[in-house]
Motif scaffolding. Structure first.
Motif, PDB file in Angstrom:
ATOM      1  N   ASN A  57      45.753 -54.740 -52.938  1.00 39.12           N
ATOM      2  CA  ASN A  57      46.442 -55.673 -53.827  1.00 39.12           C
ATOM      3  C   ASN A  57      47.949 -55.397 -53.792  1.00 39.12           C
ATOM      4  OD1 ASN A  57      47.174 -57.485 -55.769  1.00 39.12           O
ATOM      5  ND2 ASN A  57      46.137 -56.475 -57.465  1.00 39.12           N
ATOM      6  N   HIS A 100      50.282 -57.323 -55.295  1.00 33.33           N
ATOM      7  CA  HIS A 100      50.980 -57.928 -56.427  1.00 33.33           C
ATOM      8  C   HIS A 100      51.499 -56.842 -57.375  1.00 33.33           C
ATOM      9  CE1 HIS A 100      48.711 -61.404 -54.947  1.00 33.33           C
ATOM     10  NE2 HIS A 100      49.638 -62.150 -55.543  1.00 33.33           N
ATOM     11  N   GLN A 156      44.184 -63.102 -51.630  1.00 33.91           N
ATOM     12  CA  GLN A 156      45.610 -62.787 -51.563  1.00 33.91           C
ATOM     13  C   GLN A 156      46.236 -63.562 -50.409  1.00 33.91           C
ATOM     14  OE1 GLN A 156      47.617 -58.768 -52.506  1.00 33.91           O
ATOM     15  NE2 GLN A 156      47.203 -58.668 -50.324  1.00 33.91           N
TER      16      GLN A 156
END
Length: 579
Positions: A339, A341, A417
């Motif tokens: 991830n 983010h 994503q």
């Protein structure tokens, strides 16, 4: 009559000496101006070399930083194929300086070759954006596409661009910015270690900037700005042309070459096999000497013998370099499948590489302070082999941590994503959980690379130090290709299980554990022979910095000439006293 002649000659010598003295004193300003212009030229040369070095590293890291993402998303490669392409490009870029250096020395002139390499570098960096540029997104109007490239055409241009760019990189590193151009011959052990520390510190500072800026531009903002890379290449070419016109290109000594070293080894092997029973020598390379039926002088053979002592050191760097190459391959894939983010912001994948650079940027000033304040000027400080052992141990530990991080990463649920306009299924684990493995490899680089460069440069005679650094580069390049071989073998031997295309369906951690076990054995092996280089380091530090007897005599001769020149220019002694 003879007395009168002798007196006339003495008066003539005295007049000439007085005239020379006045001639030296009157144009003092012009001499000072000449020295000033010489120092200004040297400063300009140093600035140009630094700018070319930074531009070359900028383009190199700009190509490498997102190559795996481009290969997997745009070209449709599988993960192991993208990792192999990336490692082979890095390895080729390490080997081409040796090839270009040989061409410049033996076949082609340095000036002509550097112009060819500048053209190849610009051609390669200009073709890469052509392949990567999203032509399908450009429309003349809403119905017509301006231009498209098929996958096959993209791959052909892509590989051609990588090849030409790597050849250009080799020309820059070998001709424009060789390590021998920094005038390190008279430096001691501490000064050399300090130079290599700050040299790699500056390179890594440049790479940190590139990994953040270029990766973000290529991945998120405006991919059109990928043309910034060929623009920097053009700037580098213009600076290099200025250096060529100003005669700032370094010309190394031609008393020894890479071919001579290989020739000594080949001649020794031939003579050893044919005439072994007729000669009794202490070292097998002595068979290459003219006294034992070989073709090379004693100086050339002794230089090669001192270089051969470093081959075990070079060999133990191969597997270490394979571990370092996990940053742009295995670690990159882990980050890409995590991830990215962070507070509503998507981090560039290659930006995680900065975490591996930060330890080096911090440790180098700390090590410099330790060497400066805790050790006297006569003390060489800690042995470089200690740093190498600790650094290799840190690299092995990093790969172990990467294996456990992969197990930890797969325990998180998957999320979607978006990367480079493509939606991928990745783990929801934050990418910062991978930071420890990057930090450990950064610590390893801060300890191993400067120390290994120091030993390679210091433990050989002055005349072959450039060749020694070439061999270190060759073995580092071999480490990159060894990494590509391991990836290909792991994929083929386990049917993609150890290096899978979809990480959550495979066992990438087993590949990391396998590599870590090899690295532990490699570290133990180097630790068992490290004492050899400790003894050599002490011997060469106590003498003339690793010079052969012939080179010591040359240094004595230079000192005598300098002393003689001082006597000649001394206004205290008269011509009568000199004779």
């Amino acid at each position: 009559m003879p007395a009168a002649n002798r007196r006339g000659m003495e008066e003539k010598q005295l007049l000439n000496h007085t005239a020379d003295k006045e001639q030296r004193l009157l144009p003092g300003r012009s001499t000072h101006a000449g020295n000033l212009s010489l120092s200004e030229k040297k400063l300009q040369e140093a600035i140009c070399m630094l700018l070319v070095e930074l531009c070359e590293r900028f383009t190199f890291f700009g190509i490498v930083c997102n190559m795996i993402l481009f290969c997997t998303v745009k070209l449709g490669y599988r993960n192991y194929q993208a990792a192999i392409v990336n490692m082979c490009f890095v390895g080729t870029s390490m080997l081409t300086p040796v090839l270009v250096g040989w061409l410049a020395e033996c076949l082609v002139g340095r000036i002509k070759l550097v112009c060819i390499c500048m053209f190849l570098h610009f051609l390669g960096t200009a073709l890469l954006p052509v392949v990567a540029f999203p032509f399908e997104d450009i429309y003349i109007d809403r119905r017509h596409i301006l231009h498209t490239l098929s996958k096959r055409e993209q791959k052909i241009i892509f590989y051609f661009a990588l090849l030409t760019a790597s050849l250009g990189i080799g020309g820059v590193r070998a001709i424009v910015c060789p390590l021998s151009a920094y005038n390190l011959e008279d430096c001691g052990s501490k000064e050399l270690l300090s130079f290599f520390n700050w040299f790699y510190w500056l390179i890594n500072l440049n790479s940190a900037v590139v990994f953040v800026i270029i990766s973000y531009i290529q991945q998120s903002v405006a991919r059109n700005l990928g043309f910034l890379i060929p623009f920097v290449s053009m700037v580098m070419a213009m600076i290099t042309i200025h250096m060529v016109r100003g005669e700032m290109i370094y010309k190394p000594k031609t008393d020894s070459s890479l071919l001579t070293t290989f020739g000594v080894i080949t001649s020794a092997l031939k003579t050893c096999c044919v005439r072994y029973r007729y000669f009794s020598v202490t070292n097998w390379l002595d068979h290459a000497k003219e006294n034992y039926g070989g073709q090379y002088s004693e100086t050339q053979v002794e230089s090669t013998k001192s270089l051969a002592r470093l081959f075990p050191l070079f060999a133990f760097q191969i597997l270490y370099r394979t571990c370092i190459m996990q940053i742009p391959s295995g670690y990159y894939l882990q980050t890409m499948n995590s991830n990215l983010h962070f507070s509503g912001f998507v981090l560039p994948v290659a930006a995680m590489n900065v975490i591996s650079i930060v330890p080096l940027l911090i440790l180098v000033p700390i090590l410099e302070c330790i060497n400066s304040y805790l050790f006297s000027s006569k003390d060489a400080g800690r042995s470089p082999t200690i740093y190498i052992v600790v650094g290799q141990l840190s690299a092995a530990l990093s790969v172990v941590v990467a294996g456990f991080s992969e197990i930890h990463r797969k325990n998180f649920p998957q999320v979607e994503q978006k990367l480079s306009e493509e939606v991928l299924l990745v783990s929801s684990m934050p990418c910062f959980h991978l930071a420890p493995q990057y930090i450990l490899l950064g610590v390893a680089e801060a300890l191993v690379t400067p120390s290994c460069s120091l030993l390679s440069f210091q433990l050989v005679p002055e005349r072959i130090r450039g060749i020694s650094m070439h061999f270190l580069t060759l073995f580092n390049g071999a480490g990159c290709f060894m990494g590509a071989f391991f990836v290909q073998t792991a994929y083929a031997g386990t049917q993609g299980n150890w290096f899978p295309h979809l990480l959550h369906e495979g066992k990438l951690e087993r590949f990391f554990f396998f590599l870590a076990s090899l690295m532990m054995v490699n570290t133990l092996g180097f630790w068992t022979i490290a004492h050899r280089y400790n003894n050599l380091n002490q011997e060469y530090t106590n003498e003339f910095g690793g010079s052969l007897p012939e080179e010591k005599l040359l240094k004595h001769e230079k000192a005598i000439k300098h002393y003689d020149s001082v006597l000649e220019s001394s206004p205290i002694l008269s011509p009568m006293e000199k004779t």
